[in-house]
Design a protein around this motif. Sequence first.
Motif, PDB file in Angstrom:
ATOM      1  N   VAL A 169       6.696  -5.170  53.485  1.00  0.00           N
ATOM      2  CA  VAL A 169       6.856  -5.893  54.762  1.00  0.00           C
ATOM      3  C   VAL A 169       8.356  -5.918  55.050  1.00  0.00           C
ATOM      4  O   VAL A 169       9.093  -6.717  54.460  1.00  0.00           O
ATOM      5  N   PRO A 170       8.868  -5.037  55.950  1.00  0.00           N
ATOM      6  CA  PRO A 170      10.310  -4.996  56.221  1.00  0.00           C
ATOM      7  C   PRO A 170      10.708  -5.946  57.353  1.00  0.00           C
ATOM      8  O   PRO A 170      10.030  -6.046  58.366  1.00  0.00           O
ATOM      9  N   VAL A 171      11.824  -6.663  57.184  1.00  0.00           N
ATOM     10  CA  VAL A 171      12.405  -7.498  58.246  1.00  0.00           C
ATOM     11  C   VAL A 171      13.908  -7.288  58.234  1.00  0.00           C
ATOM     12  O   VAL A 171      14.502  -6.911  57.202  1.00  0.00           O
ATOM     13  N   ALA A 172      14.553  -7.588  59.396  1.00  0.00           N
ATOM     14  CA  ALA A 172      15.952  -7.209  59.569  1.00  0.00           C
ATOM     15  C   ALA A 172      16.927  -8.365  59.451  1.00  0.00           C
ATOM     16  O   ALA A 172      18.146  -8.137  59.540  1.00  0.00           O
ATOM     17  N   SER A 173      16.480  -9.601  59.287  1.00  0.00           N
ATOM     18  CA  SER A 173      17.411 -10.726  59.222  1.00  0.00           C
ATOM     19  C   SER A 173      16.785 -11.860  58.435  1.00  0.00           C
ATOM     20  O   SER A 173      15.567 -11.898  58.177  1.00  0.00           O
ATOM     21  N   ALA A 174      17.625 -12.846  58.092  1.00  0.00           N
ATOM     22  CA  ALA A 174      17.133 -14.021  57.379  1.00  0.00           C
ATOM     23  C   ALA A 174      16.181 -14.824  58.256  1.00  0.00           C
ATOM     24  O   ALA A 174      15.167 -15.350  57.787  1.00  0.00           O
ATOM     25  N   GLY A 175      16.511 -14.926  59.557  1.00  0.00           N
ATOM     26  CA  GLY A 175      15.647 -15.667  60.479  1.00  0.00           C
ATOM     27  C   GLY A 175      14.259 -15.052  60.555  1.00  0.00           C
ATOM     28  O   GLY A 175      13.244 -15.764  60.529  1.00  0.00           O
ATOM     29  N   GLU A 176      14.207 -13.699  60.659  1.00  0.00           N
ATOM     30  CA  GLU A 176      12.905 -13.029  60.696  1.00  0.00           C
ATOM     31  C   GLU A 176      12.145 -13.251  59.384  1.00  0.00           C
ATOM     32  O   GLU A 176      10.906 -13.408  59.383  1.00  0.00           O
ATOM     33  N   ALA A 177      12.881 -13.275  58.292  1.00  0.00           N
ATOM     34  CA  ALA A 177      12.238 -13.489  56.993  1.00  0.00           C
ATOM     35  C   ALA A 177      11.591 -14.875  56.918  1.00  0.00           C
ATOM     36  O   ALA A 177      10.453 -15.029  56.450  1.00  0.00           O
ATOM     37  N   LEU A 178      12.292 -15.906  57.399  1.00  0.00           N
ATOM     38  CA  LEU A 178      11.735 -17.265  57.369  1.00  0.00           C
ATOM     39  C   LEU A 178      10.510 -17.391  58.260  1.00  0.00           C
ATOM     40  O   LEU A 178       9.536 -18.055  57.890  1.00  0.00           O
ATOM     41  N   VAL A 179      10.539 -16.747  59.433  1.00  0.00           N
ATOM     42  CA  VAL A 179       9.386 -16.770  60.324  1.00  0.00           C
ATOM     43  C   VAL A 179       8.195 -16.084  59.656  1.00  0.00           C
ATOM     44  O   VAL A 179       7.057 -16.578  59.696  1.00  0.00           O
ATOM     45  N   GLU A 180       8.451 -14.924  59.048  1.00  0.00           N
ATOM     46  CA  GLU A 180       7.380 -14.184  58.385  1.00  0.00           C
ATOM     47  C   GLU A 180       6.782 -14.994  57.225  1.00  0.00           C
ATOM     48  O   GLU A 180       5.553 -15.067  57.066  1.00  0.00           O
ATOM     49  N   LEU A 181       7.652 -15.614  56.436  1.00  0.00           N
ATOM     50  CA  LEU A 181       7.171 -16.392  55.297  1.00  0.00           C
ATOM     51  C   LEU A 181       6.374 -17.613  55.762  1.00  0.00           C
ATOM     52  O   LEU A 181       5.357 -17.967  55.160  1.00  0.00           O
ATOM     53  N   ASP A 182       6.830 -18.250  56.836  1.00  0.00           N
ATOM     54  CA  ASP A 182       6.123 -19.415  57.349  1.00  0.00           C
ATOM     55  C   ASP A 182       4.720 -19.031  57.814  1.00  0.00           C
ATOM     56  O   ASP A 182       3.737 -19.744  57.556  1.00  0.00           O
ATOM     57  N   ALA A 183       4.622 -17.895  58.511  1.00  0.00           N
ATOM     58  CA  ALA A 183       3.319 -17.438  58.994  1.00  0.00           C
ATOM     59  C   ALA A 183       2.400 -17.102  57.824  1.00  0.00           C
ATOM     60  O   ALA A 183       1.206 -17.430  57.835  1.00  0.00           O
ATOM     61  N   ARG A 184       2.929 -16.452  56.797  1.00  0.00           N
ATOM     62  CA  ARG A 184       2.114 -16.094  55.649  1.00  0.00           C
ATOM     63  C   ARG A 184       1.737 -17.319  54.814  1.00  0.00           C
ATOM     64  O   ARG A 184       0.672 -17.358  54.203  1.00  0.00           O
ATOM     65  N   LEU A 185       2.603 -18.327  54.813  1.00  0.00           N
ATOM     66  CA  LEU A 185       2.297 -19.544  54.086  1.00  0.00           C
ATOM     67  C   LEU A 185       1.074 -20.236  54.699  1.00  0.00           C
ATOM     68  O   LEU A 185       0.212 -20.761  53.989  1.00  0.00           O
ATOM     69  N   ARG A 186       0.991 -20.224  56.027  1.00  0.00           N
ATOM     70  CA  ARG A 186      -0.145 -20.862  56.702  1.00  0.00           C
ATOM     71  C   ARG A 186      -1.457 -20.143  56.411  1.00  0.00           C
ATOM     72  O   ARG A 186      -2.525 -20.757  56.421  1.00  0.00           O
ATOM     73  N   THR A 187      -1.400 -18.850  56.163  1.00  0.00           N
ATOM     74  CA  THR A 187      -2.625 -18.088  55.876  1.00  0.00           C
ATOM     75  C   THR A 187      -2.871 -17.927  54.381  1.00  0.00           C
ATOM     76  O   THR A 187      -3.871 -17.323  53.977  1.00  0.00           O
ATOM     77  N   GLY A 188      -1.963 -18.444  53.568  1.00  0.00           N
ATOM     78  CA  GLY A 188      -2.136 -18.341  52.119  1.00  0.00           C
ATOM     79  C   GLY A 188      -1.909 -16.937  51.585  1.00  0.00           C
ATOM     80  O   GLY A 188      -2.496 -16.571  50.564  1.00  0.00           O
ATOM     81  N   ALA A 189      -1.055 -16.148  52.259  1.00  0.00           N
ATOM     82  CA  ALA A 189      -0.830 -14.753  51.849  1.00  0.00           C
ATOM     83  C   ALA A 189       0.660 -14.477  51.663  1.00  0.00           C
ATOM     84  O   ALA A 189       1.210 -13.528  52.230  1.00  0.00           O
ATOM     85  N   LEU A 190       1.329 -15.298  50.876  1.00  0.00           N
ATOM     86  CA  LEU A 190       2.743 -15.069  50.596  1.00  0.00           C
ATOM     87  C   LEU A 190       2.931 -13.754  49.852  1.00  0.00           C
ATOM     88  O   LEU A 190       2.045 -13.332  49.092  1.00  0.00           O
ATOM     89  N   PRO A 191       4.073 -13.065  50.071  1.00  0.00           N
ATOM     90  CA  PRO A 191       4.326 -11.841  49.300  1.00  0.00           C
ATOM     91  C   PRO A 191       4.506 -12.163  47.824  1.00  0.00           C
ATOM     92  O   PRO A 191       4.703 -13.315  47.435  1.00  0.00           O
TER      93      PRO A 191
END
Length: 534
Positions: free
Chosen positions: A34-56
């Motif tokens: 799962v590639p992202v280009a910034s820290a902000g994008e990383a936090l958004v991605e992690l937050d979304a995955r946390l809600r679905t229970g699918a953290l990397p």
Amino acid sequence: MAEQADSTVLVVDDAAASRYAMGAVLSRAGHRVVPVASAGEALVELDARLRTGALPDVALVDVGLPDMSGFELCRRVKSVPPMAALPVVHFSAASVAPSDRCRGLDAGGEAYLTVPAEPEEIQAVVRAAVRSARMLSDAEAVARHLTLLSETIVSVQAARCPRELADAAAEGTARLTGGPAAVFVVGESGELYCGTQRGRAATVLPDAGARETVVRLIRGIAARAGGLHGTVVPAPLWPPGFLHPLAGADVRLVVTHTQDGKAAVCLATPALGPRSRTPRTDALVARLAHATALAAEPLLLYQAERQVALTLQNSFLPRRLPELPGVDVVVRYVPASSDTEIGGDFYAALRTSRGVLTAVGDVVGHSLDAATVMVEIRHALRAYCVEEPDPGALAGRLDRMLQHYHPDSTVTVCLALVDPATGHTRIANAGHIPPLIVRDEGGAAYVEAEGPLLGLGLDRPAPTEIVLEPSDRLLMVTDGLVESRGTDLSVSLEQLRTAAAEAPCGTAALCDTLLDCFGRDREDDIALLALRLG
């Protein structure tokens, strides 16, 4: 590479070429990237995955990100409890001094890569991070499940009756397996106690045939296995509608015997359980089944003892009293609502040479012994009152009888001898709630009569003497009617007095009104006797 087949790697890098190259190396090793280009994008991605229970499974983070450093991103991720276990591997082509590696580790990172690096090194570092995280996750899961098992066993051992036991075991089974569960306890005579976890539909027994089918299945499995045994029952063999959460599905049963071999315990769950269920989970369920069987044996024995005691009480406390000329006497008896209580409450109304003798009492304690002593007290009272019906003399004789034959027992009792012609009444009270005089015109007052319990051999005061008017009702009760945990007895007695004063006229109406006010869901037996001159 098989152990990495399901791993997902978050790659955080602002350089597109570097991000692509890192992703290609990891993809060739079988990782999902799962590639992202910034820290902000990383936090958004992690937050979304946390809600679905699918953290990397791991995050590869470039130190030199444009919006915040990779160190700061790591700190923020580790500060969120659900994400704190996510392994972070820092990498950089510029910040390669030992102090940079120290900063990465101090920020919470698990490793530090200097790039460019050989693909094998990148893959090895990621594999190590994933393996370490999964080992930690497995250890936490084991600890969590063992804690759940321990908590459930404590609840099971604290159960006061087979039904509470089944409910506690079902709740624990559901928490261990992550799905619906039911527990069945089958007694020696085929009696069935069912339990389901909270929040699920209650066990439904559509007819006697469903009950017989489940009992037959469980006892048949237990007989063939001879010990703890797990099996799957196809849906067509499981009674439809018997247990709503498991309806229409194959059922996995774990069945075992109590130690004496007279009863069986069965833990039931869907055969197709959640993905999180593992052989380790099944082993914990088996241990819970064994603990439930150990706890069931004394409860079933106690249940049998309680049934004997209730039979004694029912046979020696007649619902219909003999003809008592000159008085109207009404009695009520309500067994404890709790399955755990075996009471020794009793009442009596006897015709004597000097009037009508009434008695209400309670053997201290809750056991089959208490019920047996109750029966002896009633027999002795009937015999003694033929020769001498005076309440004071009877209390003394009963006291001596207890000391001689039951030195470890004590009894509270209130005795009243009423002359129907004059209303003259003598009352002897041995540690019991005093009788209440209720008047038709309103008002009620307790008789001042007291004395020590029977069985202690203490001196007794002379009986209290009163005169009943034709409009008076003499009410005698056991403490099961008014005693409540956390409430002072004096408060409960005042509530009883107020309710009695406001009750309709008549002895039956008085008893029924008080039972309606105070007699619901009581943990102790209740006996009431109301008398009025006729």
